[in-house]
Design an enzyme around this catalytic site. Structure first.
Site, mmCIF file in Angstrom:
data_model
loop_
_atom_site.group_PDB
_atom_site.id
_atom_site.type_symbol
_atom_site.label_atom_id
_atom_site.label_comp_id
_atom_site.label_asym_id
_atom_site.label_seq_id
_atom_site.Cartn_x
_atom_site.Cartn_y
_atom_site.Cartn_z
ATOM 1 N N ASN A 125 39.346 38.868 58.860
ATOM 2 C CA ASN A 125 37.918 38.674 57.843
ATOM 3 C C ASN A 125 37.921 37.595 57.025
ATOM 4 O OD1 ASN A 125 37.549 41.404 58.610
ATOM 5 N ND2 ASN A 125 38.895 42.321 57.171
ATOM 6 N N ASP A 149 50.848 46.706 56.808
ATOM 7 C CA ASP A 149 49.690 46.916 55.573
ATOM 8 C C ASP A 149 49.912 48.232 54.814
ATOM 9 O OD1 ASP A 149 46.420 46.145 55.824
ATOM 10 O OD2 ASP A 149 46.854 48.000 54.957
ATOM 11 N N HIS A 184 44.568 36.159 56.591
ATOM 12 C CA HIS A 184 45.713 36.865 57.257
ATOM 13 C C HIS A 184 44.774 37.326 58.374
ATOM 14 C CE1 HIS A 184 43.467 39.356 54.380
ATOM 15 N NE2 HIS A 184 43.288 40.303 55.201
ATOM 16 N N GLN A 201 36.642 40.939 53.564
ATOM 17 C CA GLN A 201 37.893 40.525 53.039
ATOM 18 C C GLN A 201 37.947 40.786 51.623
ATOM 19 O OE1 GLN A 201 38.264 35.985 53.185
ATOM 20 N NE2 GLN A 201 40.474 36.022 52.950
HETATM 21 P P1 AMP Z 1 41.172 42.387 54.219
HETATM 22 O O1 AMP Z 1 39.991 43.322 54.041
HETATM 23 O O2 AMP Z 1 41.173 41.781 55.596
HETATM 24 O O3 AMP Z 1 41.380 41.220 53.220
HETATM 25 O O4 AMP Z 1 42.701 43.185 54.258
HETATM 26 C C1 AMP Z 1 43.399 43.169 53.263
HETATM 27 C C2 AMP Z 1 44.707 44.268 53.656
HETATM 28 O O5 AMP Z 1 45.648 44.099 52.783
HETATM 29 C C3 AMP Z 1 44.096 45.670 53.484
HETATM 30 O O6 AMP Z 1 44.381 46.191 54.764
HETATM 31 C C4 AMP Z 1 45.209 46.264 52.636
HETATM 32 O O7 AMP Z 1 45.466 47.706 52.869
HETATM 33 C C5 AMP Z 1 46.206 45.557 52.672
HETATM 34 N N1 AMP Z 1 47.164 45.186 51.390
HETATM 35 C C6 AMP Z 1 46.775 45.169 50.092
HETATM 36 N N2 AMP Z 1 47.635 45.054 49.457
HETATM 37 C C7 AMP Z 1 48.809 45.136 50.087
HETATM 38 C C8 AMP Z 1 50.172 45.241 49.641
HETATM 39 N N3 AMP Z 1 50.481 45.004 48.511
HETATM 40 N N4 AMP Z 1 51.214 45.144 50.764
HETATM 41 C C9 AMP Z 1 50.569 45.360 52.153
HETATM 42 N N5 AMP Z 1 49.301 45.240 52.478
HETATM 43 C C10 AMP Z 1 48.533 45.149 51.252
#
Ligand code: AMP
Ligand code: ZN
Length: 132
Positions: free
Chosen positions: A85, A29, A98, A92
């Site tokens: 989420n 992440d 994911h 989310q």
């Molecule tokens: P969610 O809130 O469950 O949709 O989590 C999305 C996650 O994606 C967050 O923890 C972000 O920090 C992560 N994220 C967003 N962009 C990237 C990226 N380019 N590479 C890796 N993680 C990411």
């Protein structure tokens, strides 16, 4: 605009990949809750766990298990949260299904919290019936 995680799957944008096979990719992440925070992502695009096909989810959850063991061992974590989420009101941000794997340490200041309530017996039974 195409989905961020689909772009990572297609290698159109970079990610720190820790696992990759035909069905599933996992990478660090970009804004980790703790060092070693991993996202496990089914490669097929579905927005939520409710939309996703069973095969993708079955493959992904086994990767979640194996990487949870690995992150616990390698990061010397004392516990692991697996989070998932669905929908913006559930937190989310990226609309491609994911799983989060978050290694946990004593006093690490990560907050995953909700207020617990109590619901009267009749209401609980009504809810159970709706959900059975
Ligand atoms: P969610 O809130 O469950 O949709 O989590 C999305 C996650 O994606 C967050 O923890 C972000 O920090 C992560 N994220 C967003 N962009 C990237 C990226 N380019 N590479 C890796 N993680 C990411
Ligand atoms: Zn996608």
């Amino acid at each position: 605009m195409e989905c961020l995680f689909c772009k990572i799957v297609k290698k159109e944008i970079p990610a720190r990949v820790v696992y990759n096979d035909d069905h599933t990719i996992a990478f660090l992440d970009i804004n980790p809750a703790n060092p070693g925070h991993i996202l496990v992502v089914p490669k097929k695009h579905h927005e939520t766990v409710m939309d996703a096909d069973n095969e993708s989810l079955e493959k992904a959850i086994v990767v979640v298990k194996e990487l949870s063991k690995k992150v616990k061992e390698e990061m010397k974590a004392e516990g692991v949260n697996v989070l998932q989420n669905n929908g913006k009101f559930a937190g989310q941000l990226v609309p491609h299904v994911h799983f989060h794997i978050i290694p946990r340490f004593q006093d690490d200041m990560v907050i995953i919290s909700y207020k617990r309530s109590q619901i009267e017996d009749a209401k609980m039974e009504e809810i159970r019936k709706k959900l059975e």
